[in-house]
Design an enzyme around this catalytic site. Structure first.
Site, PDB file in Angstrom:
ATOM      1  N   TYR A 100      -0.455  -4.230   0.460  1.00  0.00           N
ATOM      2  CA  TYR A 100      -0.031  -3.249   1.460  1.00  0.00           C
ATOM      3  C   TYR A 100      -1.034  -3.322   2.612  1.00  0.00           C
ATOM      4  CZ  TYR A 100       1.036   1.323   3.562  1.00  0.00           C
ATOM      5  OH  TYR A 100       1.361   2.330   4.449  1.00  0.00           O
ATOM      6  N   ASP A 139       4.400  -5.071   2.082  1.00  0.00           N
ATOM      7  CA  ASP A 139       4.521  -4.554   3.435  1.00  0.00           C
ATOM      8  C   ASP A 139       3.332  -5.112   4.219  1.00  0.00           C
ATOM      9  OD1 ASP A 139       4.525  -3.129   5.769  1.00  0.00           O
ATOM     10  OD2 ASP A 139       4.527  -1.140   4.832  1.00  0.00           O
TER      11      ASP A 139
END
Length: 245
Positions: A100, A139
């Site tokens: 992330y 992400d």
């Protein structure tokens, strides 16, 4: 094998929005999550047949990653940052790195930190790649090309679409990694994985493609499918899926 990555924007929140049904129906071999927003002991999921690994952020209700896998990993390594941003599993033939990436934030106040993060992360996955194939998912908080964002002109100076972030992503690919979605779908437009909660962005498909599966270049012909499960709700992100041989 089927591998799925999803920024759930809060695992407890998405549990009430169909997560478990989606998880069961997909029957993935490896299921990676970002932004779980959990502290240790807050949640115990019953996922028969899966080993579960969590990397929690020190800050409550923030960041964090998790990987659920049917296949017993050889080893599990968590990133050294205090935000729970990296979870790496080593399997017989490859590494899976669930990440992330930090957002540069409003006013780009965290852009310098982000650039340093990218550089250190590149070094990390290049080192893994020298040992065996690497699959990176998560992400990555950047829309790489204009095709990956609905309104490129008006977002040029916004976090996630700055020249600095896009160039940094290009450097990562140049180090020997392939964006699996673009490799298989080089010209596909309007393919997004994140939509703002504002202005009915998802209904209008005014989105960004910032969630990825990357692979070592030498492995890219083993990628059978790479797609975005854009119809799956519950988060402001959609799951991204690959199938490999």
């Amino acid at each position: 094998m089927k591998l799925i990555s999803w920024n759930v924007n809060g695992l407890r929140a998405v549990l009430g929005k169909g997560f478990e049904d989606y998880f069961k129906t997909q029957n993935a071999d490896v299921f990676c999550l970002q932004e779980i927003k959990l502290s240790e002991g807050q949640l115990s999921l019953d996922l028969p047949g899966y080993k579960c690994f969590y990397n929690y952020a020190e800050k409550k209700g923030y960041s964090g990653t998790a990987v659920f896998t049917k296949v017993e990993p050889i080893s599990v390594e968590f990133g050294s940052d205090n935000e729970g941003r990296i979870c790496t599993l080593e399997f017989e033939d490859f590494f899976v790195v669930c990440v992330y990436t930090p957002n540069s934030q409003d006013g780009l106040r965290r852009l310098d930190f982000r650039m340093q993060w990218d550089e250190e992360f590149r070094t990390y996955i290049k080192n893994l790649d020298s040992k065996k194939v690497v699959l990176v998912c998560g992400d990555l908080n950047v829309a790489h090309k204009e095709i990956d964002i609905k309104n490129p002109k008006t977002n040029t100076h916004n976090p996630g679409f700055t020249i600095e972030e896009r160039d940094s992503f290009s450097k990562t690919l140049e180090c020997g990694f392939t964006d699996t979605f673009r490799y298989l779908h080089p010209d596909e437009k309007d393919a997004y994985s994140w939509w703002s909660y504002r202005f009915h962005a998802r209904e209008k498909n005014t989105g960004w493609r910032i969630d990825y599966w990357l692979c070592s270049d030498r492995f890219r012909d083993n990628i059978l499918t790479s797609y975005i499960d854009a119809d799956i709700l519950g988060s402001d992100h959609a799951p991204v899926v690959i199938e490999i041989k």
